[in-house]
Design an enzyme around this catalytic site. Structure first.
Site, PDB file in Angstrom:
ATOM      1  N   SER A 258      -9.285   1.915   3.796  1.00  0.00           N
ATOM      2  CA  SER A 258      -8.445   2.509   2.816  1.00  0.00           C
ATOM      3  C   SER A 258      -7.651   1.519   2.160  1.00  0.00           C
ATOM      4  O   SER A 258      -6.786   2.266   1.100  1.00  0.00           O
ATOM      5  CB  SER A 258      -7.650   3.431   3.699  1.00  0.00           C
TER       6      SER A 258
ATOM      7  N   LYS B 188       0.774  -1.082  -0.082  1.00  0.00           N
ATOM      8  CA  LYS B 188       0.019   0.037  -0.021  1.00  0.00           C
ATOM      9  C   LYS B 188       0.703   1.222   0.006  1.00  0.00           C
ATOM     10  O   LYS B 188       1.965   1.226   0.783  1.00  0.00           O
ATOM     11  CB  LYS B 188      -0.776  -0.192   1.372  1.00  0.00           C
TER      12      LYS B 188
ATOM     13  N   SER C 187      -9.724  -0.484   7.814  1.00  0.00           N
ATOM     14  CA  SER C 187      -9.403  -0.261   6.506  1.00  0.00           C
ATOM     15  C   SER C 187      -8.907  -1.462   5.652  1.00  0.00           C
ATOM     16  O   SER C 187      -8.379  -1.543   4.790  1.00  0.00           O
ATOM     17  CB  SER C 187      -8.368   0.743   6.456  1.00  0.00           C
TER      18      SER C 187
END
Length: 471
Positions: free
Chosen positions: A157, A82, A181
């Protein structure tokens, strides 16, 4: 070994095949790079393409194996990272235009642990600005789409992570979770994950100019997403390697002592004020029956108050944002981001100094209530969201939409973050062709028990990505 294309193999299958020399790391990387270039343009999940570096890493894997060197857990396994953790030489932008040139001088612990395990990093996945929305969109890299349906969100996220691994780009995806997330994107994209116990997986960003606020450090965790529970387990083991830069990391074993069976699973009751989708709740009920069929003792009992835990989570995180981070976010955030974050701030209570300290003290009491409950019921089954995946950018519908998503739909997920407890999420079926997941909450540092239960559900539900690819 599966007869499927290499990119469809699980992380466990891939690692075994490379170690047994049935396939080379370069062959595996080449297959995944081809899949990335075929699938990603329609998704925008991987926003930094590292395929040149991936091929070189794969060649190094093959050279090491030919030389008889010791092989790591993920030797030759393609993964993604990420964009909010450091990969040396790459920008840790966190989806923010002003941070587009925030080049990392070194690797974050998860990145370093991936490399030490022999993983091949294909690219970096998208996140919303500051990783603080449940929808993955930002003005730097754009909107990430859900491979099941472009009209519904991939979550956030870690939306880029979930979208990519569901689509077959990489066998394991890194993500993180401060309020859902990891679990939210797993719910939306039909993959599995584990929000680990706080302190399980080390975290640190060399590029960060300051340390994160205290409660953000205590509520944020790093973790893997994979199509199969076994891949999540393998990714967690690799990520958990010790790193002294994380001052909170605890050297706890990944497998704990046996629990006298049958293991009791408490099915969390739904608060009376929550509006639910009956089709989602029916799938949660089916998951409970799957666990009963697998030999668990499933119990309908009252759990500690989830609403109290959620309010504590919201007040603590909002107070830290407003006090220490708000000015920076307001100066760098886009209008869409600011609309959502201001709505979230209005949903909670910004505490003064004494109130903040009292809330931290209350947190210990709330955690103790849950920990003591888990002494009798080692696992708790709950929804990730009480509704199917939302339409793309549904949180831009004003304060009422923000409240509905965070307080109503997502209450069981965000609340668990303040407790520091592990929680696995795994698919339980489809609603209107869209994935739905359940979460299994467990005792501190008993991710193994959470994943065992998730695997029992998966054995009966199947791996949803295979249905996605067959369409």
């Amino acid at each position: 070994m599966s007869d499927a294309d290499i990119w469809q193999w699980s992380a466990v299958e891939t690692a075994a095949a490379v170690k047994a020399r049935r396939v080379s790391a370069v062959e595996v990387a080449t297959a995944h790079i081809a899949r990335l270039h075929a699938a990603n343009p329609a998704l925008n999940a991987v926003v930094v393409d590292l395929t040149d570096q991936a091929l070189e890493a794969a060649r190094a894997c093959d050279r090491a194996q030919a030389a008889g060197e010791a092989l790591g857990l993920l030797h030759g396994v393609p993964v993604t990272v990420k964009i909010n953790i450091d990969v040396e030489g790459q920008a840790n932008s966190n989806g923010v235009v002003a941070l587009a040139n925030n080049i990392a001088s070194g690797d974050a612990p998860v990145t370093a642990n991936f490399r030490a395990a022999g993983a091949v990093i294909l690219g970096l996945t998208n996140t919303p600005e500051f990783s603080l929305r449940t929808f993955t969109d930002n003005p730097l890299h754009g909107l990430t789409l859900n491979p099941w349906d472009r009209a519904v969100t991939c979550g956030g996220s870690s939306g880029g992570a979930a979208s990519s691994v569901a689509a077959g780009i990489g066998a394991i995806a890194h993500g993180n979770d401060i309020g859902g997330s990891l679990r939210g994107p797993a719910h939306c994209c039909g993959v599995s994950t584990i929000k680990s116990t706080q302190g399980r997986v080390p975290a640190f960003n060399p590029s960060a100019p300051t340390e994160r606020p205290l409660m953000a450090q205590l509520m944020s965790t790093q973790g893997p997403l994979a199509r199969e529970v076994a891949g999540v387990r393998l990714g967690l083991e690799a990520m958990s390697r010790r790193d002294p830069r994380d001052t909170f990391q605890a050297p706890a074993p990944l497998i704990g002592p046996p629990v006298e069976g049958p293991i009791k699973v408490a099915v969390a009751p739904i608060p009376a004020d929550m509006e639910t989708d009956p089709r989602v709740m029916a799938l949660i009920g089916q998951a409970a029956r799957h666990l009963a069929d697998a030999g668990y003792e499933v119990c309908e009992v009252e759990t500690p108050d989830i609403s109290v835990a959620w309010k504590l989570w919201a007040d603590l995180i909002v107070t830290e944002i407003e006090t220490l981070q708000g000015a920076g976010m307001r100066s760098m955030g886009s209008p869409d981001f600011l609309q959502v974050i201001e709505g979230f701030i209005r949903l909670a209570t910004v505490l003064d100094g004494p109130g903040y300290m009292a809330a931290i003290a209350q947190r210990s009491r709330v955690i103790r209530e849950w920990v003591m409950f888990l002494e009798t019921y080692p696992l708790i089954l709950a929804p990730v969201s009480v509704k199917p995946p939302w339409p793309v950018n549904a949180d831009l519908g004003g304060d009422a939409a923000v409240r509905e998503i965070f307080w109503n739909d997502f209450r069981f997920t965000s609340a668990i973050s303040v407790l520091g407890l592990p929680a696995a999420a795994t698919p339980v079926g489809l609603v209107d062709g869209h994935p739905v997941a359940a979460q299994i909450i467990g005792r501190r540092f008993r991710e193994d028990l959470c994943l065992d239960a998730a695997a029992a559900i998966e054995a009966r539900v199947g791996v949803l990505s295979r249905q996605l690819w067959a369409r």
